[in-house]
Write a protein that holds these residues in place. Structure first.
Motif, PDB file in Angstrom:
ATOM      1  N   ASN A   1      37.791  48.432  42.490  1.00  0.00           N
ATOM      2  CA  ASN A   1      37.298  47.299  42.908  1.00  0.00           C
ATOM      3  C   ASN A   1      37.544  46.124  42.103  1.00  0.00           C
ATOM      4  OD1 ASN A   1      36.073  45.828  45.058  1.00  0.00           O
ATOM      5  ND2 ASN A   1      33.945  46.236  44.475  1.00  0.00           N
ATOM      6  N   ASN A   2      36.975  44.752  42.337  1.00  0.00           N
ATOM      7  CA  ASN A   2      36.934  43.803  41.867  1.00  0.00           C
ATOM      8  C   ASN A   2      35.761  42.974  41.864  1.00  0.00           C
ATOM      9  OD1 ASN A   2      37.804  40.872  41.080  1.00  0.00           O
ATOM     10  ND2 ASN A   2      39.898  41.944  40.579  1.00  0.00           N
ATOM     11  N   ARG A   3      35.257  42.720  40.714  1.00  0.00           N
ATOM     12  CA  ARG A   3      33.930  41.946  40.444  1.00  0.00           C
ATOM     13  C   ARG A   3      33.875  40.699  41.658  1.00  0.00           C
ATOM     14  NH1 ARG A   3      29.547  40.765  37.524  1.00  0.00           N
ATOM     15  NH2 ARG A   3      28.415  39.249  38.262  1.00  0.00           N
ATOM     16  N   LYS A   4      35.194  39.679  41.906  1.00  0.00           N
ATOM     17  CA  LYS A   4      35.358  38.805  42.463  1.00  0.00           C
ATOM     18  C   LYS A   4      35.040  39.235  44.071  1.00  0.00           C
ATOM     19  CE  LYS A   4      38.696  36.536  39.157  1.00  0.00           C
ATOM     20  NZ  LYS A   4      39.671  36.994  38.754  1.00  0.00           N
ATOM     21  N   ILE A   5      35.442  40.360  44.459  1.00  0.00           N
ATOM     22  CA  ILE A   5      35.209  40.482  45.895  1.00  0.00           C
ATOM     23  C   ILE A   5      33.774  40.837  45.966  1.00  0.00           C
ATOM     24  CG2 ILE A   5      35.302  42.589  47.496  1.00  0.00           C
ATOM     25  CD1 ILE A   5      38.187  43.168  46.307  1.00  0.00           C
ATOM     26  N   LEU A   6      32.747  41.362  45.088  1.00  0.00           N
ATOM     27  CA  LEU A   6      31.525  41.514  45.154  1.00  0.00           C
ATOM     28  C   LEU A   6      30.922  39.972  45.049  1.00  0.00           C
ATOM     29  CD1 LEU A   6      30.998  44.208  42.452  1.00  0.00           C
ATOM     30  CD2 LEU A   6      30.552  44.553  45.141  1.00  0.00           C
ATOM     31  N   THR A   7      31.521  39.127  44.522  1.00  0.00           N
ATOM     32  CA  THR A   7      30.975  37.761  44.470  1.00  0.00           C
ATOM     33  C   THR A   7      31.117  37.079  45.804  1.00  0.00           C
ATOM     34  OG1 THR A   7      31.474  37.369  42.201  1.00  0.00           O
ATOM     35  CG2 THR A   7      31.021  35.449  43.400  1.00  0.00           C
ATOM     36  N   GLY A   8      32.779  37.393  46.346  1.00  0.00           N
ATOM     37  CA  GLY A   8      32.925  36.946  47.747  1.00  0.00           C
ATOM     38  C   GLY A   8      31.825  37.444  48.773  1.00  0.00           C
ATOM     39  N   ILE A   9      31.673  38.845  48.659  1.00  0.00           N
ATOM     40  CA  ILE A   9      30.997  39.400  49.916  1.00  0.00           C
ATOM     41  C   ILE A   9      29.357  38.834  49.565  1.00  0.00           C
ATOM     42  CG2 ILE A   9      29.368  41.509  50.195  1.00  0.00           C
ATOM     43  CD1 ILE A   9      31.763  43.090  49.331  1.00  0.00           C
ATOM     44  N   SER A  10      28.849  38.503  48.362  1.00  0.00           N
ATOM     45  CA  SER A  10      27.440  37.923  48.438  1.00  0.00           C
ATOM     46  C   SER A  10      27.458  36.358  48.871  1.00  0.00           C
ATOM     47  CB  SER A  10      26.960  37.883  46.953  1.00  0.00           C
ATOM     48  OG  SER A  10      27.530  36.693  46.077  1.00  0.00           O
TER      49      SER A  10
ATOM     50  N   VAL B   1      32.654  48.330  47.511  1.00  0.00           N
ATOM     51  CA  VAL B   1      31.058  48.414  46.808  1.00  0.00           C
ATOM     52  C   VAL B   1      30.930  49.084  45.655  1.00  0.00           C
ATOM     53  CG1 VAL B   1      30.153  48.237  49.334  1.00  0.00           C
ATOM     54  CG2 VAL B   1      30.490  50.522  48.263  1.00  0.00           C
ATOM     55  N   LEU B   2      31.809  49.557  44.915  1.00  0.00           N
ATOM     56  CA  LEU B   2      31.898  49.961  43.468  1.00  0.00           C
ATOM     57  C   LEU B   2      31.499  48.808  42.758  1.00  0.00           C
ATOM     58  CD1 LEU B   2      32.442  52.136  41.626  1.00  0.00           C
ATOM     59  CD2 LEU B   2      35.142  50.967  41.266  1.00  0.00           C
ATOM     60  N   ALA B   3      30.384  49.121  41.992  1.00  0.00           N
ATOM     61  CA  ALA B   3      30.009  47.871  41.302  1.00  0.00           C
ATOM     62  C   ALA B   3      29.932  48.199  39.618  1.00  0.00           C
ATOM     63  CB  ALA B   3      28.387  47.542  41.755  1.00  0.00           C
ATOM     64  N   ARG B   4      29.303  49.403  39.520  1.00  0.00           N
ATOM     65  CA  ARG B   4      29.227  50.125  38.231  1.00  0.00           C
ATOM     66  C   ARG B   4      28.225  49.294  37.246  1.00  0.00           C
ATOM     67  NH1 ARG B   4      31.922  53.664  35.459  1.00  0.00           N
ATOM     68  NH2 ARG B   4      31.703  52.635  33.550  1.00  0.00           N
ATOM     69  N   GLY B   5      27.227  48.460  38.002  1.00  0.00           N
ATOM     70  CA  GLY B   5      25.887  48.058  37.328  1.00  0.00           C
ATOM     71  C   GLY B   5      26.210  46.973  36.265  1.00  0.00           C
ATOM     72  N   LEU B   6      27.343  46.750  35.701  1.00  0.00           N
ATOM     73  CA  LEU B   6      27.397  46.355  34.560  1.00  0.00           C
ATOM     74  C   LEU B   6      27.823  44.443  35.064  1.00  0.00           C
ATOM     75  CD1 LEU B   6      29.300  48.446  32.165  1.00  0.00           C
ATOM     76  CD2 LEU B   6      27.327  47.426  31.624  1.00  0.00           C
ATOM     77  N   SER B   7      26.946  43.604  34.534  1.00  0.00           N
ATOM     78  CA  SER B   7      27.410  42.305  34.823  1.00  0.00           C
ATOM     79  C   SER B   7      28.501  41.754  33.741  1.00  0.00           C
ATOM     80  CB  SER B   7      26.007  41.357  34.560  1.00  0.00           C
ATOM     81  OG  SER B   7      25.450  41.713  33.216  1.00  0.00           O
ATOM     82  N   TYR B   8      28.766  42.783  32.934  1.00  0.00           N
ATOM     83  CA  TYR B   8      29.691  42.401  32.180  1.00  0.00           C
ATOM     84  C   TYR B   8      31.329  42.161  32.470  1.00  0.00           C
ATOM     85  CZ  TYR B   8      32.342  44.356  27.888  1.00  0.00           C
ATOM     86  OH  TYR B   8      33.063  44.619  26.898  1.00  0.00           O
ATOM     87  N   TYR B   9      31.560  42.711  33.661  1.00  0.00           N
ATOM     88  CA  TYR B   9      32.989  42.794  34.286  1.00  0.00           C
ATOM     89  C   TYR B   9      33.127  41.561  35.149  1.00  0.00           C
ATOM     90  CZ  TYR B   9      33.161  47.569  32.652  1.00  0.00           C
ATOM     91  OH  TYR B   9      33.227  48.689  31.842  1.00  0.00           O
ATOM     92  N   THR B  10      34.179  40.820  34.991  1.00  0.00           N
ATOM     93  CA  THR B  10      34.428  39.933  35.772  1.00  0.00           C
ATOM     94  C   THR B  10      35.709  39.905  36.806  1.00  0.00           C
ATOM     95  OG1 THR B  10      35.996  38.937  33.739  1.00  0.00           O
ATOM     96  CG2 THR B  10      33.846  38.302  33.799  1.00  0.00           C
ATOM     97  N   GLY B  11      36.459  40.975  36.565  1.00  0.00           N
ATOM     98  CA  GLY B  11      37.762  41.154  37.370  1.00  0.00           C
ATOM     99  C   GLY B  11      37.657  42.558  37.895  1.00  0.00           C
TER     100      GLY B  11
END
Lengths: 454, 454
Positions: free
Chosen positions: B184-193, B291-301
């Motif tokens: 997945n990509n963190r930016k997709i999660l940002t986009g979803i929100s 929806v893969l997130a791995r809980g870590l705020s650390y990842y950006t991509g």
């Protein structure tokens, strides 16, 4: 939050890629030799209970143990009175665990805890870091690797002979040619103390004689007198110190004639020599040194020490036979023989003698340079082909300028670069550049693969 | 002195020969794959200054750091008032160093300290133990190995594609076939929100969604409501949770249509897929999981997670792209992407699926049995011959009863025994016994060597 410049704890080191590849060259050589001789690997935890470690290395050793603060409220058992009494009183209440100080005590603990599952004779090797809170200085670190091999559960002198064979094998692989394997037997030292008229004083004798190389015979005599050795004893000892190189065995047989234990020690050394001859090994590099003592009261039979000649730090390996590995943990009768390579010292020796082979260092065999999307596509296919052939390969991750890509390969000591441009793509070939000579050749992938596999 | 039964600290383990050989099978596979892809090895010290470690893993992480008691009079800076204030006040005064908690922070420290000597992009791997003062439980240890590979100093998505290729390669070598690489990509999660109307709340969204596998959609909704997500937002989110398997990319392109960052994330995932296709890799095992997130705020991509299907502990690897590895040490702009294999988990998975290959385990290939002095002499020569041919071989160190010698070979899983008796000696051959079938054959040394080399 102010940002701090990060630093390393004193006496510790990072091992970057180049150093790692040299260290691995040494460690892989040692490991594969241990395996060739039937030794099996053991690893124990870095942390041990302090009850296991304390009291095994003398008072000085206890001081040098790294202790770990108990988790949680570590002060809960500490009272004001303890504080008044000082660190020694508080320490046992705040720290239950410590870091491994050597590999021998953890090995002994392992043998005791697993004695019902171990098949004896047990031939184990162990390569792991150890920690000592020592004052750091050149060549002495607070974290360093030890590299031990031991056989426990047999008195057979074949084990002693095999240790010598392993040392020879490792040195041959490392291209070390100018070295001596000194061998002696603790029983000979006991015998010497008997025949010079100072029976039972071999420990003191060993401690003094051990300094012979460093301080010379005159100073050793002074120390012997201080330790209560009589002048007559010392003059009886003198011929041993200046033993002729020839006929050592027959000379010592005469000298030890009245000491049963001394003669037994002499026979053991002779037997080891004989086993080596039976194995087809020459006596080259072997040096029967009747005053080799290694200062350790620990050894009961054979004693070894290996010195590389004509380098600044010569002693790179040592060991010996002991009667009672596990007695401190309540298991009697586990005797054995073992030795250890000093990896940091071997590293320094190979560096000093310029013996690290350039071509055996771990590095990528080839890097692919590309300049546009089409080159990338072609390059990725070339990359897959090479890796499938088992060739360590990488592609520069960006379509950067050629100079930048070459610079990367150069800095990383990658010996070949494959260049992918439109000519290569249209011909279905690649250009291989030898980074040392600078020569570029247009080749098929099969040809490249052949060259890179050497 | 009373003798204590020795024990291991809780949460730590000895690795005996059989376990070591299985662990080495996994680690060697991973190591050689890393090298095949051009990664270079780094090792950092076990001890780091606490100033380097503290504050990097959150409050809970700080609690779990193992701290080392300062050497010498460690109480010298502690005053009575400190004691009254409790452990947190005393700790910084008695401990300056701690044990490595992971491999990422030491890597960041190494990059900062060596930034002028490193050639970027820097591809490093690191395989070393880490320590956490965690409550031990099944599958969770206080000392365990991490196994990391990272590329820093480039944004190229080729690195993401190569991580997937490396995972596939390692799993193929380990004969693991039933697994999924979730990407997945963190930016997709940002986009979803953004598109569900809760912009800027992707952290909370990630934390909740990360639990989807464990607690299910109903419970996740409850948590979202608790965290202040509106009902409308949640109902907008629902189709994403139950995304159809087919046409994910086009569905998501529609869904994220109004979020530039979301579309950028989607493009990055697509590009990685495309790079894999260009490399000739199939999409098998790949699972684009929005929806893969791995809980870590650390990842950006990119975000990765690898799960082995149909085993008790499935997640064996994970990683992602981060923007700022070294910012905490004052060096900005070092971005990268990395991942990690869980060695202990891979071990358990291979054990559960019975995938450790019997014949690749490290053991002596052959043991020589002998019964007298003459047999010993002959056996030693045979031994030298075999070892010169590169065959791991040993001789039983005593002329013991045949049963005892066979038992030793059997317990040590040595597959062949060479028997040296008077018949063998007079014929100049040896008898080779296959320990599994029990079949014995009289052979020349060349014949034996051929069989043992496989």
């Amino acid at each position: 939050m102010s940002i701090q410049k990060p630093s390393l704890p004193k006496g510790t080191r990072d091992f970057g890629p180049l150093i790692m590849s040299k260290r691995n060259y040494i460690l892989d050589t040692i490991k594969s030799t241990f395996k060739l001789f039937g030794f099996q690997q053991l690893e124990t935890p870095s942390m041990e209970n302090l009850s296991v470690l304390t009291g095994k290395y003398g008072d000085e050793g206890d001081q040098l143990l790294y202790k770990i603060v108990n988790s949680g409220d570590f002060l809960k058992n500490v009272r004001a009175e303890d504080m008044m009494d000082g660190s020694h009183r508080v320490l046992p209440k705040i720290a239950e665990k410590g870091l491994r100080y050597d590999l021998t005590v953890p090995f002994a603990r392992y043998v005791v805890m697993n004695r019902n599952d171990i098949t004896f004779p047990f031939k184990r090797f162990q390569i792991q870091p150890v920690w000592r809170a020592d004052r750091p200085q050149r060549g002495r670190y607070r974290e360093f690797y030890q590299c031990d091999a031991d056989v426990v559960g047999t008195d057979s002198l074949i084990c002693e002979a095999e240790i010598i064979l392993m040392i020879k094998k490792v040195f041959k692989e490392l291209k070390l040619t100018d070295y001596s394997i000194k061998i002696n037997n603790r029983k000979i030292l006991t015998g010497i103390s008997e025949v010079i008229g100072e029976p039972g004083k071999e420990s003191e004798l060993c401690v003094c004689i051990d300094k012979l190389d460093k301080i010379g015979w005159a100073k050793v005599q002074e120390e012997l007198i201080q330790k209560g050795f009589g002048e007559e004893s010392i003059s009886r000892l003198e011929p041993i110190i200046h033993l002729p190189k020839e006929d050592k065995f027959s000379y010592m047989a005469d000298f030890l004639n009245l000491s049963a234990v001394g003669l037994q020690g002499l026979k053991e050394v002779k037997d080891v020599y004989e086993l080596l001859t039976m194995s087809g090994a020459s006596e080259e590099h072997l040096d029967f040194d009747v005053v080799l003592a290694r200062g350790l009261s620990y050894y009961t039979g054979a004693i070894f020490e290996v010195k590389v000649n004509n380098v600044s730090i010569g002693s790179v390996s040592g060991g010996g036979r002991y009667d009672n590995l596990t007695g401190v943990f309540g298991l009697e009768g586990v005797s054995g023989v073992g030795f250890s390579f000093g990896v940091d010292r071997l590293y320094d020796v190979l560096e000093e003698l310029n013996l690290f082979p350039q071509d055996s260092l771990e590095t990528t065999a080839v890097m692919i340079a590309h300049f546009d999307q089409e080159g990338l596509g072609y390059g990725l296919k070339v990359l897959s082909f090479l890796r499938s052939a088992g060739i360590c390969a990488e592609i520069y991750p960006e379509s950067a300028k050629i100079k930048k890509q070459f610079n990367y390969a150069d800095k990383k000591n990658i010996p070949f670069v494959i260049i992918v441009g439109s000519d290569e793509i249209s011909s279905g070939k690649v250009t291989l550049k030898d980074m040392k000579s600078g020569i570029q050749t247009l080749l098929t992938l099969e040809e490249v693969s052949k060259i890179l596999k050497g």
